[in-house]
Design a protein around this motif. Sequence first.
Motif, PDB file in Angstrom:
ATOM      1  N   HIS A  36      63.001 -75.081 -68.212  1.00 57.19           N
ATOM      2  CA  HIS A  36      62.759 -73.709 -68.676  1.00 57.19           C
ATOM      3  C   HIS A  36      61.407 -73.719 -69.364  1.00 57.19           C
ATOM      4  CE1 HIS A  36      64.155 -75.654 -72.339  1.00 57.19           C
ATOM      5  NE2 HIS A  36      65.367 -75.817 -71.824  1.00 57.19           N
ATOM      6  N   THR A  37      61.001 -72.580 -69.892  1.00 60.46           N
ATOM      7  CA  THR A  37      59.713 -72.568 -70.607  1.00 60.46           C
ATOM      8  C   THR A  37      59.901 -73.254 -71.966  1.00 60.46           C
ATOM      9  OG1 THR A  37      60.225 -70.425 -71.579  1.00 60.46           O
ATOM     10  CG2 THR A  37      58.978 -70.406 -69.510  1.00 60.46           C
ATOM     11  N   ILE A  38      58.815 -73.420 -72.683  1.00 58.44           N
ATOM     12  CA  ILE A  38      58.910 -73.902 -74.072  1.00 58.44           C
ATOM     13  C   ILE A  38      58.823 -72.677 -74.996  1.00 58.44           C
ATOM     14  CG2 ILE A  38      57.936 -75.451 -75.826  1.00 58.44           C
ATOM     15  CD1 ILE A  38      56.615 -77.040 -73.521  1.00 58.44           C
ATOM     16  N   SER A  39      57.893 -71.782 -74.679  1.00 56.53           N
ATOM     17  CA  SER A  39      57.781 -70.519 -75.428  1.00 56.53           C
ATOM     18  C   SER A  39      58.998 -69.649 -75.138  1.00 56.53           C
ATOM     19  CB  SER A  39      56.531 -69.756 -74.990  1.00 56.53           C
ATOM     20  OG  SER A  39      55.390 -70.555 -75.140  1.00 56.53           O
ATOM     21  N   LYS A  40      59.314 -68.805 -76.096  1.00 55.95           N
ATOM     22  CA  LYS A  40      60.477 -67.923 -75.932  1.00 55.95           C
ATOM     23  C   LYS A  40      60.214 -66.927 -74.788  1.00 55.95           C
ATOM     24  CE  LYS A  40      63.510 -65.081 -78.713  1.00 55.95           C
ATOM     25  NZ  LYS A  40      63.905 -64.693 -80.051  1.00 55.95           N
ATOM     26  N   PRO A  41      61.164 -66.786 -73.850  1.00 56.67           N
ATOM     27  CA  PRO A  41      60.946 -65.824 -72.758  1.00 56.67           C
ATOM     28  C   PRO A  41      60.882 -64.389 -73.293  1.00 56.67           C
ATOM     29  CG  PRO A  41      62.851 -67.221 -72.342  1.00 56.67           C
ATOM     30  CD  PRO A  41      62.452 -67.467 -73.755  1.00 56.67           C
ATOM     31  N   MET A  42      59.949 -63.625 -72.785  1.00 57.52           N
ATOM     32  CA  MET A  42      59.803 -62.226 -73.217  1.00 57.52           C
ATOM     33  C   MET A  42      59.528 -61.368 -72.002  1.00 57.52           C
ATOM     34  SD  MET A  42      57.616 -62.490 -76.704  1.00 57.52           S
ATOM     35  CE  MET A  42      58.051 -63.722 -77.925  1.00 57.52           C
ATOM     36  N   SER A  43      59.816 -60.098 -72.130  1.00 50.65           N
ATOM     37  CA  SER A  43      59.457 -59.187 -71.036  1.00 50.65           C
ATOM     38  C   SER A  43      59.158 -57.819 -71.621  1.00 50.65           C
ATOM     39  CB  SER A  43      60.575 -59.118 -70.004  1.00 50.65           C
ATOM     40  OG  SER A  43      61.781 -58.787 -70.632  1.00 50.65           O
ATOM     41  N   SER A  44      58.433 -57.015 -70.858  1.00 46.59           N
ATOM     42  CA  SER A  44      58.101 -55.664 -71.297  1.00 46.59           C
ATOM     43  C   SER A  44      59.330 -54.778 -71.092  1.00 46.59           C
ATOM     44  CB  SER A  44      56.923 -55.147 -70.468  1.00 46.59           C
ATOM     45  OG  SER A  44      57.382 -54.819 -69.178  1.00 46.59           O
ATOM     46  N   PRO A  45      59.342 -53.568 -71.675  1.00 43.49           N
ATOM     47  CA  PRO A  45      60.486 -52.673 -71.439  1.00 43.49           C
ATOM     48  C   PRO A  45      60.675 -52.367 -69.953  1.00 43.49           C
ATOM     49  CG  PRO A  45      59.115 -51.853 -73.232  1.00 43.49           C
ATOM     50  CD  PRO A  45      58.382 -53.010 -72.639  1.00 43.49           C
ATOM     51  N   ASN A  46      59.629 -52.540 -69.150  1.00 43.31           N
ATOM     52  CA  ASN A  46      59.761 -52.313 -67.696  1.00 43.31           C
ATOM     53  C   ASN A  46      60.384 -53.514 -66.985  1.00 43.31           C
ATOM     54  OD1 ASN A  46      58.154 -50.076 -68.366  1.00 43.31           O
ATOM     55  ND2 ASN A  46      56.291 -51.284 -68.026  1.00 43.31           N
ATOM     56  N   GLY A  47      60.691 -54.563 -67.751  1.00 46.14           N
ATOM     57  CA  GLY A  47      61.320 -55.746 -67.165  1.00 46.14           C
ATOM     58  C   GLY A  47      60.339 -56.772 -66.631  1.00 46.14           C
TER      59      GLY A  47
END
Lengths: 488, 54
Positions: A357-368
Amino acid sequence: MARLVIMGGGVAGHTAASFARKWLGKEHEVVVVTPNSQWNWIPSNIWVGVGGMKKKEVIFPLAPVYKKVGIDYRQAKAVSINPEGKDGSDDAFITIEYTGQDKEGQSEELTYDYLINSTGPKLNFGATEGLGIGTEMGTHTVSVCTADHAEHANHELQACIAKMRAGERQTFLIGTGHGMCTCQGAAFEYIFNIEHTLKAEGVRDMADIIFITNESFLGDFGMGGIHFSMGGYATSSKVFAESLYAERGMDWILGAHVNKVEEGKVTYESLDGEIDEQEFDFAMLIPPFAGVGIKAYAKDGSDITDTIFAPNGFMKVDANYNAGAYENWKPSDWPRTLQNQDYKNIFAAGIAFAPPHTISKPMSSPNGTPINPTPPRTGMPSAMMGKAVAGSICDMIKGAPEPTHTASMAEMGAACVASAGKGLFSGTAAAMTVYPIIPDFEKYPGTGRDLNGTTGELGLAAHWIKHILHFGFLWKAKLKPGWTLIPE
Amino acid sequence: MSKHLNHIEPYSPQFGTMVPMGFQKFLRTCVLWQIVRFVAINIRMTILILKSHH
Ligand SMILES: Cc1cc2nc3c(=O)[nH]c(=O)nc-3n(C[C@H](O)[C@H](O)[C@H](O)COP(=O)(O)OP(=O)(O)OC[C@H]3O[C@@H](n4cnc5c(N)ncnc54)[C@H](O)[C@@H]3O)c2cc1C
């Protein structure tokens, strides 16, 4: 007699081949399949990209080096793996396609007893509209990912400098060209070297310099940020990085997924969902990385690429690919032996292995739209993986039942020297040490890292080290006398 | 001492971080001090490398 085939002769593969050749008797074969005739010390491409070094100073021809030590060199790219052999033969083999040695375009099957995949990244310019097509960079931006790219980048930079001298203001946009990029460190180095060069050329006041990144904060570096032991504080890399940008008068755009590149303009989506544009006269945007697209086939010819490779094209190894949500991630998710679990004579090293998986926390925009850095696998860990995998294979050839060496990013540190400008007395670089690479919040609550081993500082001394490393690593890669004394 | 800070605009993102002052900047390229740091960083990196090899 056993044959070890290594696909990819970059940092990890070249290290693996060199040690395997040294450790294995002459009755065993070490074969390297790699498409470029020249070896490139990639970190110094940054200096080529600002005219501080010539391309020929960062590359050397591989064939004479391999001939000297008895490594069978095939200037070719690996196309597919048949780990079970084919109809009528149980011998595992790979199919290669020559790119040189007067056999361009010819295919060949190469059997192996052990296989290392160290093919590094596919520079996936095509993932962003206008950034390029497939692995080919487009015409709107430049790159420093290869020595040729860096030479071209410098050519464009010099044209901008000439314009500034003639009184024309220029905007420089440096950073990541997609929401799922890694290698922020290279963009970081390049923007500081651009700034340093413009100052040295006396045109700094004619330039606006902007960093655009998929990181949610400056200094995330794809490692979820780092706390450095610095001046009596556990200082976040956010403060460290922001301080450097602020001091040099450079702006930053955070959490950006560049989704379109046109002549002089990028369009990007931010983590807050906003769509924005940024104009530029010169842009260096790192493309996202993927696996190089090697296929795999079972004995009956059926496609088993999905068994051996993750969807992003990187090779599956002994990692926990079912770790689930961020909250459940553990250092033990990260691979230790780098052995493929379906075919135990296949290993991966460097960028080519599939991270859990990534090391940084997964993030996404409100559009996904996912917007977060993917995990970096820098030079030191890549080389250490290459060496560990070579060690395991050599022992297995000599009879060990399973891998004997490990190189987990959760159990190793990384030393990184990021250039902030070249010059014997005017240069600076950020010397950073991080231990461990994968944060361990159980062992080191709060920061995830051992503050005794995690440090950062900017200065001329670090630049000297970076420059010495340039010569040291080229010496080592050329397998000149004493090469084993230079650590990975 | 602080001329290099003149470009920072109030309430800009650059306004919200720490920036080095003159003496700190001087130390970064002061050859004598950097020789000391050269030795220190090398020791630090050697310890890290030794810790990382298994
Ligand atoms: C501009 C830049 C600056 C960097 N600076 C630093 C730094 O200062 N410090 C640091 O630690 N790291 C740095 N890195 C990262 C570092 O370069 C990588 O971590 C390292 O190169 C990864 O090693 P690797 O062997 O996995 O991949 P690579 O070194 O990329 O090697 C992969 C090899 O596989 C070959 N290949 C590709 N496809 C095939 C195929 N189908 N068959 C066979 N061979 C194939 C490629 O030609 C290449 O030779 C930088 C990266 C960039 C782009």
